[in-house]
Design a protein around this motif. Structure first.
Motif: not given
Lengths: 404, 518
Positions: B492-518
């Motif tokens: 799911n996270t990968k799909a969202v990153l794919q659909d995001a504007k390339p220059k905004e991908r870093i932001g979504y990666l850092l906001a992903s459940p995998e980053m907010l959790n450990k």
């Protein structure tokens, strides 16, 4: 889109059909003059109620507090504010609480509190927020959450909201209650297409509801904030600190077209050392708190008449001052009740006077008036809850009558 | 060139594909989050050996980190000199008061700077994690009075130094620290019939008395746990034992009556003052403590540290911090037994966690929600890797904004370490706002301009840059970040990153459940 349209749009949005924000989609969204508003203020750290509401006839008070005790005096800045034959207020609330009391919009319950006798801030706060007193260290939900649940599904929408940066135990439950800290800048910088991607990121996560609530409440706050900025630019007075927060809370509550249940906490009351008397850290804290509350009352405007504010703290402080001009952990304390429809200008509940014989464990004010019973009476009289519902909110509480 | 690099990075991670999720997990739990350079050294050492090195916590630090820390004023000015600086100001004018506040704010901020730099770049990640843990366990609030003068020393010489040592040494070090003594008021704690009071009475000065604040918290929070086998009577008896334990402002000889000299104990600024002590016998938790002055506290430390309730309390807190909010009985029993057997050896107790099935069963589960400082550090580590950030004020601001003001928790219980303490709607929005800064390259960590720290404690140096007019900066590389943690992301996270504007991908990666959790 103006603010009203935005908020009405919110009400119609499918997201609000989530069980978490309101009970159901309702047809008419007009503000009902009957919608009750409750705000609970929790003073964390155990504030010294005995130096707010002073039993000025009891010599034991003065014997116990030779350096921090408050006296009657000819100097108006250093003199107690007499409320009635038995009690006086701390002079620092002269312009804030005194007029409210005289106007019958404020009452106190002395020797109030919870049965917990741990004298531990953290344990006492937890059980006070759970509203349940048994051996269990944890309870699945907080009492304000259960209160919200008992109104949920009625014929008016219910808006629970915690004005804190973290979600307190008192509002913890199976569904997520929104929270927001109203300090500082409340701009919201995400556009709709960004929001939809953030939503998607969490659509499969256990945090999905929390994520959506966070975005919604901040969108709403940004609209209110913009309005506040507009008014400020037209010269409206803007408050600072706690008073700024309470003014913003009033904005939120007035826009909630239904029943409101709000919560906020204020810290800094654990005055073991140099508590001060007329001036000092306790007086400063009390002054700010009272100013915030007076500001809230002002900002609520015509809706104040259906508003109730309750102020509680986990326990009181020792009747005798300690060796460092402070007070240690005690038991009973002073609870406040404010509102446009409160039985104001009174000191309610039981009071046995202050003396060596009436102390709890030879050191503290006793708890003669259970905070749960006071709140249950408000729930019954203002929110029409049945005794059975109150017993679900406060299992095992003993009913007393306060005539609030 | 970039493609080639990418392949070089990818090669090892593909070869050890099974291990990648374990490595990422270990980096998140034992350290402050994944970075590519660290993954390479873990692979070189092997995970088990890397963990052993972490438990020792004495690897050489990178030169730039050592230099940055050595340049801080808190590394150069000892506490008595700090106190003298303040005293010299006399604080009589508004201008002088402002200078003093600025100095104190600088010391507190530099303490944060040292902590944050180590979290981002130290080889000894576990020591840094345990430093946060023990500071929080033995919490002091820098906003209370003199604590800000003692904070840097407390953090370095009490907490950081003992973070991977013995619990009793750590407990004793906190007890003797001026920081704790001031924060929990024990420096005031005085026997009512002590020599000091007799003298005060003769001079008609005000009398001092018992203050039971520290006595209660040392049992409730620092050792036994709330309500675990002590009574209000024990609190009062311990308060009597603790009379006279305080601090002084310099390390010179103590000016005191000759016959009292042998009873004086000093250690740095620590000062046991027999003139304030209650020399009567005490009955503490069933033990008779003969009134003898300082040695009484050594008996108390033994009683507290060897009490099984202390082992249970500490081990539970560690297990919640490292493993799960509801740790298993099996794990707790094993940890508690080790803690008791080793008389509070911290690495031995931690080793039980890192060798347990419970710990490794959580790989990829994302069952712990990161605390604000963990989240912010892990984002910077992932994005900047070993690039040294020069301006850490945005980190202070962001962590504070998320509700975890550094050294600013008012009450002695410290910040909560369970999910329930941090998961909330407001928190989610704050983290998105932070991650969104990366989309606009507004992280602002690489400028040396005058800065603003948003806190009632730290004085605004200028309102110039920080959050108002951030400079464009773009050292971060999305593809490199994906090489580091891409393998652990959900579909799911990968799909969202794919659909995001390339220059905004870093932001979504850092906001992903995998980053907010450990």
């Amino acid at each position: 889109m103006n603010r009203r349209e935005f908020l009405q749009g919110l009400a119609a949005a499918p997201l609000l059909a989530l069980p978490v924000i309101s009970s159901r989609v309702w047809a008419s969204a007009e503000i009902s003059s009957n919608d009750q508003k409750l705000l609970l203020i929790f003073l964390r750290g155990a504030y010294d109620g005995l130096n707010l509401l002073v039993p000025h006839n009891d010599s034991f008070y003065y014997e116990s507090r030779p350096s921090i005790g408050l006296k009657k005096s000819d100097d108006p800045t250093q003199s107690l504010l007499a409320l009635n034959a038995d009690f006086s207020l701390h002079p620092v609330v002269k312009d804030t609480l005194l007029p409210l009391f005289q106007n019958h919009e404020l009452s106190f319950v002395h020797a109030a509190g919870s049965p917990d006798n741990s004298r531990s801030h953290f344990h006492a706060q937890d059980v006070m927020e759970f509203g349940v007193f048994n051996d269990a260290a944890v309870y699945p939900n907080g009492f304000l959450y259960r209160f919200y649940q008992s109104l949920h599904g009625g014929n008016r929408p219910v808006f629970p909201l915690s004005y804190t940066s973290n979600l307190p135990l008192i509002f913890k439950g199976d569904s997520v209650v929104p929270n927001i800290s109203l300090k500082g800048n409340l701009k919201f910088n995400l556009n709709d297409s960004q929001v939809s991607l953030y939503d998607r990121l969490y659509s499969h996560s256990a945090l999905a509801a929390v994520e959506q609530q966070g975005i919604q409440i901040h969108k709403q706050a940004a609209v209110e904030y913009e309005q506040e900025m507009k008014e400020a630019s037209r010269g409206a007075a803007s408050a600072k600190g706690f008073a700024e927060e309470t003014a913003r809370m009033a904005r939120f509550i007035k826009e909630q077209q239904g029943i409101s249940i709000g919560f906020i906490d204020v810290g800094g009351w654990d005055t073991h050392v140099n508590q001060g008397s007329y001036n000092g850290q306790y007086a400063n804290n009390l002054k700010q708190l009272a100013e915030g509350i007076a500001n809230f009352r002002q900002a609520m405007g015509s809706q104040w008449k259906q508003t109730t504010v309750a102020v509680i703290s986990e326990f009181g402080r020792t009747v005798r001052e300690n060796g460092d001009g402070g007070t240690d952990h005690g038991h009973g304390n002073v609870m406040w009740l404010l509102g446009g429809d409160i039985n104001g200008g009174k000191v309610l509940g039981e009071w046995n006077g202050l003396g060596a014989a009436t102390l709890h464990e030879n050191r503290d004010l006793p708890v003669l008036n259970d905070y749960r019973s006071v709140l249950a009476e408000i729930f019954a009289s203002r929110f029409q809850l049945s005794e059975q519902q109150n017993r679900q909110i406060f299992p095992g509480y003993v009913k007393q009558s306060f005539n609030v | 060139m970039k493609k080639l690099l990418l392949i070089l990075w990818l090669l090892p991670s593909l070869a050890f594909a099974d291990d990648l999720s374990k490595i990422i997990y270990a980096e998140n739990r034992i350290g402050y989050g994944s970075k590519l350079s660290e993954q390479q050294s873990i692979r070189q050492l092997g995970l088990d050996q890397w963990i052993e090195e972490q438990l020792k916590g004495n690897q050489d630090e990178p030169d730039f980190l050592q230099n940055r820390i050595a340049d801080l004023s808190i590394s150069k000015v000892p506490v008595p000199a700090m106190l003298n600086q303040i005293k010299a100001m006399k604080q009589d004018s508004e201008d002088n008061k402002k200078i003093v506040r600025t100095l104190q704010a600088q010391w507190v901020y530099e303490t944060f700077e040292r902590d944050a730099l180590r979290a981002l770049y130290s080889k000894n990640q576990l020591r840094e994690r345990m430093t946060w843990f023990w500071f929080n366990h033995f919490n002091v609030d820098s906003q209370k009075g003199m604590v800000k003068d003692f904070l840097a020393d407390y953090q370095e010489n009490v907490i950081h130094k003992n973070a991977l040592g013995n619990f009793k040494d750590l407990l004793r070090a906190t007890l003797k620290s001026p920081s704790m003594s001031f924060y929990l008021d024990n420096y005031q704690n005085t026997a009512p019939d002590s020599l000091l009071n007799q003298k005060n009475q003769q001079k008609n000065q005000s009398l001092k008395g018992i203050n039971e604040n520290y006595a209660r918290e040392i049992m409730e929070l620092h050792t036994l746990g709330q309500g675990q086998g002590y009574t209000q009577q024990d609190v009062q008896e311990l308060a009597r034992i603790l009379t006279g334990f305080g601090f002084r402002r310099d390390t010179g000889p103590v000016n005191i009556r000759k016959d009292l000299q042998p009873m004086v104990v000093t250690d740095g600024l620590f000062f046991f003052d027999p003139r304030r002590h209650d020399f009567g016998d005490k009955l503490f938790m069933g033990h008779t403590i003969i009134g003898s002055g300082y040695p009484e506290i050594e008996q108390v430390l033994d009683i507290l540290v060897n009490n099984p309730n202390t082992a249970k309390n500490i081990c539970r807190e560690l297990a919640v911090y490292f493993v799960d909010d509801q740790p298993s009985k099996k794990l707790l029993n094993k940890m508690t037994a080790t803690f008791l057997k080793t008389h509070g050896d911290i690495p031995s107790t931690l080793r039980v966690i890192f060798k347990s099935e419970d710990f490794w069963s959580k790989v990829g589960k994302n069952n712990k929600f990161k605390m604000p400082h963990e989240y912010v550090y892990s984002a910077i580590r992932l994005a900047y890797d070993d690039i040294p950030v020069t301006n850490l004020t945005p980190l202070w601001n962001q962590i504070s904004n998320m509700g975890e003001t550094p050294y600013g928790h008012q009450t002695p219980d410290g910040y909560g370490i369970s999910n329930k303490d941090w998961v909330s709607p407001d928190q989610m929005e704050k983290r998105f706002t932070f991650s969104n800064l990366f989309n606009y390259r507004k992280t602002n960590l690489l400028n040396d301009d005058e800065y603003t720290v948003r806190s009632n404690l730290v004085i605004n140096k200028s309102d110039a840059t920080a959050d108002n007019q951030p400079k464009f900066e773009n050292p971060v590389d999305y593809e490199k970040m994906m090489v580091t943690i891409g393998g652990s992301l959900s579909d799911n996270t990968k799909a969202v990153l794919q659909d995001a504007k390339p220059k905004e991908r870093i932001g979504y990666l850092l906001a992903s459940p995998e980053m907010l959790n450990k």
